[in-house]
Design an enzyme around this catalytic site. Structure first.
Site, PDB file in Angstrom:
ATOM      1  CG  HIS A 167       2.095   1.859   6.071  1.00  0.00           C
ATOM      2  ND1 HIS A 167       1.295   2.337   7.086  1.00  0.00           N
ATOM      3  CD2 HIS A 167       3.208   1.391   6.674  1.00  0.00           C
ATOM      4  CE1 HIS A 167       1.893   2.169   8.241  1.00  0.00           C
ATOM      5  NE2 HIS A 167       3.057   1.595   8.020  1.00  0.00           N
ATOM      6  CB  THR A 215      -0.902   0.029   1.247  1.00  0.00           C
ATOM      7  OG1 THR A 215      -0.088   0.324   2.396  1.00  0.00           O
ATOM      8  CG2 THR A 215      -1.614  -1.296   1.470  1.00  0.00           C
TER       9      THR A 215
END
Ligand SMILES: Nc1c(NC[C@H](O)[C@H](O)[C@H](O)CO)[nH]c(=O)[nH]c1=O
Ligand SMILES: CC(=O)[C@@H](O)COP(=O)(O)O
Length: 175
Positions: A101, A99
């Site tokens: 992140h 992701t």
């Protein structure tokens, strides 16, 4: 093609770290890699620059996102106790997942560490690896099988002593 020596050229000056007070804040995310980096930094400072082990305070936080806040608070607390740290090193290992992140944490950690350093006027060494895979992380902590492996904690230890010693001089008007 012309080649050059990559990495940092060692300083020609010899720094004495025997009175320096050093803060290390490290993460517990990716701890095996982080542990090797912390060891590289502490070993370099104590063995090569005479930094006293009792003058190195080692604190941990969960992940790299927590590093700037912890460093800022610990530096402020040390000033209140009149035992100011001369320099800090923030150590963490971010590894790209699937992701966004990684990108957010890397940006927040790098900007936050810089802000904590400028606001506190204490040099903070950026010891956060931002790796695209596990192999990159291991190689940069001196672990794994790659011939080119090198523990970046060693460079961060050297950088910390240099910046701590230089900043002391600068603050005393010695340029
Ligand atoms: N994915 C990694 C993280 N993520 C955790 C965050 O840093 C943070 O602790 C959490 O979002 C709570 O605020 N941290 C790393 O250091 N390395 C990673 O690869
Ligand atoms: C801690 C998270 O938010 C996590 O879902 C991030 O996933 P990834 O590391 O695969 O990007």
């Amino acid at each position: 093609m012309a080649s050059f020596t990559k990495g940092v050229t060692p300083s020609t000056e010899k720094y004495d770290g025997s009175s320096l007070r050093v803060l290390i804040v490290h993460t517990r995310w990716n701890y095996e890699v982080v542990e090797a980096l912390v060891h590289g930094a502490t070993e370099t400072m104590t063995s090569d620059y005479n930094v006293k082990p009792e003058n190195i305070s080692i604190q941990s936080v969960s992940g790299s996102y927590e590093l700037p806040f912890a460093a800022q608070q610990l530096i402020a607390a040390s000033k209140m106790r009149s035992q100011s740290f001369d320099v800090a090193i923030c150590i963490g290992v971010l590894i790209k997942g699937s992701t966004m992140h990684f990108e957010y944490i890397a940006e927040a950690a790098s900007q936050g560490i810089m802000r904590a350093s400028l606001d506190s006027r204490v040099p903070i060494v950026f010891g956060v690896l931002t790796c695209l895979n596990d192999e990159q992380a291991l190689e940069r902590a001196g672990l794994g099988d790659k011939k080119s492996k090198h523990n970046h904690g060693i460079d961060w230890g050297r950088c910390a002593v240099e910046m701590g010693a230089k900043n002391r001089n600068w603050m005393s008007g010695i340029i």
